[in-house]
Design an enzyme around this catalytic site. Structure first.
Site, mmCIF file in Angstrom:
data_model
loop_
_atom_site.group_PDB
_atom_site.id
_atom_site.type_symbol
_atom_site.label_atom_id
_atom_site.label_comp_id
_atom_site.label_asym_id
_atom_site.label_seq_id
_atom_site.Cartn_x
_atom_site.Cartn_y
_atom_site.Cartn_z
ATOM 1 N N LYS A 112 -1.827 -1.364 1.777
ATOM 2 C CA LYS A 112 -0.377 -1.496 1.915
ATOM 3 C C LYS A 112 0.093 -2.931 1.703
ATOM 4 O O LYS A 112 1.250 -3.160 1.381
ATOM 5 C CB LYS A 112 0.070 -0.948 3.261
ATOM 6 C CG LYS A 112 -0.161 0.566 3.312
ATOM 7 C CD LYS A 112 0.490 1.231 4.491
ATOM 8 C CE LYS A 112 0.419 2.739 4.370
ATOM 9 N NZ LYS A 112 -0.935 3.291 4.594
HETATM 10 C C1 LIG Z 1 -1.288 4.557 4.361
HETATM 11 C C2 LIG Z 1 -2.725 4.797 4.207
HETATM 12 C C3 LIG Z 1 -3.205 5.909 3.497
HETATM 13 C C4 LIG Z 1 -2.284 6.960 2.925
HETATM 14 O O1 LIG Z 1 -1.501 6.458 1.870
HETATM 15 P P1 LIG Z 1 -0.192 7.268 1.410
HETATM 16 O O2 LIG Z 1 0.431 6.415 0.370
HETATM 17 O O3 LIG Z 1 0.654 7.422 2.632
HETATM 18 O O4 LIG Z 1 -0.655 8.584 0.885
HETATM 19 C C5 LIG Z 1 -4.577 6.027 3.342
HETATM 20 N N1 LIG Z 1 -5.425 5.133 3.872
HETATM 21 C C6 LIG Z 1 -5.003 4.059 4.559
HETATM 22 C C7 LIG Z 1 -5.996 3.121 5.128
HETATM 23 C C8 LIG Z 1 -3.641 3.846 4.749
HETATM 24 O O5 LIG Z 1 -3.224 2.787 5.426
#
Ligand SMILES: *Cc1c(COP(=O)(O)O)cnc(C)c1O
Length: 461
Positions: A112
């Site tokens: 993210k």
């Molecule tokens: C947010 C997240 C996901 C899922 O991603 P999306 O874009 O919501 O599908 C998977 N793994 C981790 C570690 C995350 O932080």
């Protein structure tokens, strides 16, 4: 470049407006009116470039006149300067034809950061120019919140409120949210699940009086600018493995469908992606929907991959919008049915979804086994989310097409689960080695819209 809502009833916006707004006023999500194309020669020309240069070329067509070339270059440079790996998104090989894309070298150790650091820089540049101030409110199952707080801490034109489900995020995730001391960032511990947090954020956006009074802005994965930032690493990794001359497939650990939808956008732009495999944990609504057409939430069961513990996957709406031929009315109808007890995707739309997406599910034992097996066979320590991806990817390997599995978080973000599965305690990287000693600052709040709005008003009006 203009942006339209998935429900067809909100004003058409510029990139800057769509970025600063987040959720559309008709409850929908913004998407570009048309998807820019990259010709094979342009894709091939990304080979050997720095991540930052590739990011500029992939994202530039979407930005319109929100930033000049020079401004956008400077924004991208600041965005990725704090990453701990020179390649930003390095690829490592797990086995014949199977590669892992390490997306956890950013400041909060999860993918993210790629999008949130960019949004932080873009918000700051746009707001300073306009002399405006916004109040960012987001829901998190752990990683979004820490990434947002890290990206916005100390900025002048922004207050940040992050709602997280109390007791349902890992200690590292919680500490990353609660230890920054800057006065403009606030972690709110809500008595409830992630879906409750997400629902309260949606409620606040739909309360137009509140929305305007506090200058509400959203940076959840519904924000188009976040999806856009994630498109870049699909290009850089595919090109490393021979695209556009060669096809590649991706497996994506999925919760809110933002990351895998970014892969879909890359594909629509011209990147030769064969399959996009949606990997879910035991909270498998997306896998069930892609298998049976039925999208029926049935309650969250907490797992060792908490960032994927959701039952309402907000960005899936974007995929539905495309699958229904961009029919906003049809999407609005489905979302109404969802408020009751769920919906069934039409045969035509299901077929359209299956043209791009495959899916698979990984239960808790399989997740632990994947961590253990990958450690034993490669020496790579996976976080539980990435392990869900690896397990599902292994069922989708084919000899002709290389598979890239996205490693979405660093194992040290989930040390207890990783150690229980592998016997290895993953150490925190040196830049956050003192995380467990820093003082925490937490505001507890019940799962009640009025109570949450009261806290936010006290700071932002
Ligand atoms: C947010 C997240 C996901 C899922 O991603 P999306 O874009 O919501 O599908 C998977 N793994 C981790 C570690 C995350 O932080």
């Amino acid at each position: 470049m203009r942006y339209v809502s998935t429900r067809g009833q909100a004003p058409v916006l510029s990139f800057e407006e769509a970025m600063l707004t987040g959720l559309a006023r008709d409850g929908g999500l913004y998407l570009p009116e048309t998807i820019p194309q990259m010709a094979p020669a342009e894709i091939a020309a990304l080979a050997g470039l720095s991540y930052e240069e590739a990011a500029f070329r992939v994202m530039r067509p979407y930005i319109g006149d929100t930033f000049t070339d020079a401004e956008f270059e400077a924004i991208i440079a600041r965005t990725y300067a704090g990453f701990a790996h020179a390649a930003r998104a390095p690829l490592v090989q797990l086995g014949p034809n199977h590669h892992l894309l390490e997306l956890f070298h950013g400041p909060t150790l999860a993918f993210k950061d790629f999008a949130m650091q960019l949004i932080g820089q873009m918000f700051e540049a746009a707001l300073k120019r306009n002399g405006k101030r916004v109040c960012i409110v987001g829901a998190t199952s752990g990683d979004t919140g820490s990434a947002a707080i890290e990206a916005f801490r100390g900025l002048e034109a922004v207050d940040v409120f992050i709602l997280y489900p109390q007791g349902r995020v890992s200690e590292v995730q919680r500490r990353q949210m609660t230890t920054p001391s800057e006065a403009n960032v606030h972690a709110l511990a809500v008595e409830g699940h992630f879906d409750d947090c997400q629902a309260r954020v949606k409620d606040m956006f739909n309360d137009f009086q509140f929305r305007d009074a506090v200058g509400l802005a959203g940076v959840n994965s519904i924000n188009w600018a976040r999806i856009l930032a994630q498109v870049v690493y699909y290009f850089t990794s595919a090109v490393s493995l021979g695209a556009p001359q060669r096809q590649v497939s991706f497996t994506v650990p999925t919760g809110n469908f933002g990351d895998v939808f970014a892969g879909y956008i890359a594909k629509r732009m011209g990147l030769p992606i064969s399959r996009l495999v949606v990997a879910t944990n035991q909270n498998d609504i997306l896998h069930r929907c892609l298998s049976s057409a039925k999208y029926t939430p049935d309650g969250v069961i907490p797992s060792i991959s908490p960032s994927m513990d959701i039952q309402v996957s907000s960005n899936f709406e974007r995929a539905l919008f495309e699958a229904y031929g961009r029919d906003g009315r049809a999407v609005a109808q489905l979302m109404d049915e969802l408020k009751a007890d769920g919906f069934t995707v039409s045969q035509g739309a299901l077929q359209a979804l299956r043209e791009s997406y495959d899916s698979g599910r990984c239960d808790e034992d399989q997740t632990r086994a994947a961590i253990r097996r990958t450690w034993d066979t490669t020496g790579e320590l996976l976080c539980p989310h990435s392990a869900v991806g690896v397990h599902v990817a292994e069922a989708h390997l084919v000899p002709e097409v290389p598979m890239i599995t996205l490693a979405t978080a660093h194992p040290a973000k989930f040390p207890a689960a990783v150690e229980a599965a592998s016997g290895q305690r993953p150490p925190l990287p040196s830049h956050m080695a003192d995380l467990y000693e820093r003082a925490e600052r937490i505001t507890e709040v019940e799962n009640d819209l009025g109570a949450i709005q009261g806290i936010i008003r006290a700071y932002c009006v």
